[in-house]
Motif scaffolding. Sequence first.
Motif, PDB file in Angstrom:
ATOM      1  N   VAL A   1      40.970   6.996  25.482  1.00  0.00           N
ATOM      2  CA  VAL A   1      39.658   6.941  24.833  1.00  0.00           C
ATOM      3  C   VAL A   1      39.763   6.094  23.589  1.00  0.00           C
ATOM      4  O   VAL A   1      40.695   6.268  22.805  1.00  0.00           O
ATOM      5  N   PRO A   2      38.828   5.149  23.382  1.00  0.00           N
ATOM      6  CA  PRO A   2      38.891   4.310  22.170  1.00  0.00           C
ATOM      7  C   PRO A   2      38.717   5.145  20.922  1.00  0.00           C
ATOM      8  O   PRO A   2      38.059   6.174  20.940  1.00  0.00           O
ATOM      9  N   PRO A   3      39.272   4.649  19.877  1.00  0.00           N
ATOM     10  CA  PRO A   3      39.194   5.411  18.636  1.00  0.00           C
ATOM     11  C   PRO A   3      37.770   5.481  18.124  1.00  0.00           C
ATOM     12  O   PRO A   3      36.947   4.627  18.380  1.00  0.00           O
ATOM     13  N   VAL A   4      37.436   6.526  17.439  1.00  0.00           N
ATOM     14  CA  VAL A   4      36.107   6.739  16.881  1.00  0.00           C
ATOM     15  C   VAL A   4      35.837   5.681  15.827  1.00  0.00           C
ATOM     16  O   VAL A   4      36.685   5.415  14.975  1.00  0.00           O
ATOM     17  N   PRO A   5      34.624   4.958  15.890  1.00  0.00           N
ATOM     18  CA  PRO A   5      34.317   3.918  14.888  1.00  0.00           C
ATOM     19  C   PRO A   5      34.399   4.472  13.483  1.00  0.00           C
ATOM     20  O   PRO A   5      34.010   5.594  13.211  1.00  0.00           O
ATOM     21  N   SER A   6      34.783   3.575  12.656  1.00  0.00           N
ATOM     22  CA  SER A   6      34.905   3.978  11.260  1.00  0.00           C
ATOM     23  C   SER A   6      33.550   3.925  10.584  1.00  0.00           C
ATOM     24  O   SER A   6      32.575   3.387  11.113  1.00  0.00           O
ATOM     25  N   ARG A   7      33.445   4.400   9.410  1.00  0.00           N
ATOM     26  CA  ARG A   7      32.205   4.451   8.647  1.00  0.00           C
ATOM     27  C   ARG A   7      31.714   3.058   8.253  1.00  0.00           C
ATOM     28  O   ARG A   7      30.523   2.758   8.301  1.00  0.00           O
TER      29      ARG A   7
ATOM     30  N   TRP B   1      32.211   0.265   9.838  1.00  0.00           N
ATOM     31  CA  TRP B   1      31.679  -0.428  11.026  1.00  0.00           C
ATOM     32  C   TRP B   1      30.253   0.000  11.331  1.00  0.00           C
ATOM     33  O   TRP B   1      29.414  -0.805  11.691  1.00  0.00           O
ATOM     34  N   ARG B   2      29.980   1.271  11.172  1.00  0.00           N
ATOM     35  CA  ARG B   2      28.630   1.756  11.422  1.00  0.00           C
ATOM     36  C   ARG B   2      27.626   1.151  10.442  1.00  0.00           C
ATOM     37  O   ARG B   2      26.532   0.763  10.800  1.00  0.00           O
ATOM     38  N   GLN B   3      28.022   1.054   9.192  1.00  0.00           N
ATOM     39  CA  GLN B   3      27.137   0.451   8.190  1.00  0.00           C
ATOM     40  C   GLN B   3      26.854  -1.030   8.502  1.00  0.00           C
ATOM     41  O   GLN B   3      25.721  -1.523   8.368  1.00  0.00           O
TER      42      GLN B   3
END
Length: 270
Positions: free
Chosen positions: A31-37, A39-41
């Motif tokens: 499973v790919p790693p959870v996006p960082s904060r 990246w979301r911004q």
Amino acid sequence: MSEEVTYADLKFQDSTKTENTKRLDKFGKKVPPVPSRVWRQTTWTLSLLCLLLLVGLVVLGIMFYLTLKIEMGKLNKLQNIEEELQRNVSVQLLNNRNSSEKIRSLSIALQNVATQLCRELCRKDPEHKCKPCPESWIWHKDRCYLLSDYYLTWQESDMFCSAQNASLLTMRSESELEFIKSKNLFDYWLGLFPRKDNKLPEKIENLVFPSARFIRNTGDLKNMYCGYIYQTYVYYTSCRARKKFLCQKMANPSLNIESILTSDFPDGGM
């Protein structure tokens, strides 16, 4: 002491395996790693910019459409004005043309009346100032005639007429023929071709031509024969003989109407 260390290491390893196991999905894929904060911004920022750009394009499209509609309305008005001006110009040109035709017809009629009146005045006074011919010249139709009493050779006669902006007589119509016959002329040079032979006399009716046969550059006339009128016949004699002559030229096409209107009319008229 060593047993505690060993237990701790095992526990750490077990927790690591558990974490790695969680990262695998049910199909055994990673499973790919959870996006960082951050990246979301960044994603939200780019989405917002795209939305703003889309809104800007829509606004520009609406403004372009409204501007185009306004300008097309102005262009249609200008075209309507241009068409109206063209129609007005066409109507004005047509009116001017009709007016010109009327003026031309009136001018011709006035000229004809003036010519008839001038002829009547000249009948009473042969040297009336309205006559379109020089003094001492005879006016007939559209031509002026000079009957000279000088005796000159044919070439001298031609030179004299040329100096008067005229030429020796050549008859071009039946009307002119009748006019010349009415003068009952004797021994007057004509503007016919000089000949090398002495031709027999012929009737003057045979020498009426629509166009002139006369040419001035005749060269040496020493042994040439030239024609002259004697009543209703034409004879030929040496061009070096001396005879009277008759000059002709076009009458002035424009009568002096003012001189006619200010003249004393015959028979107690105006």
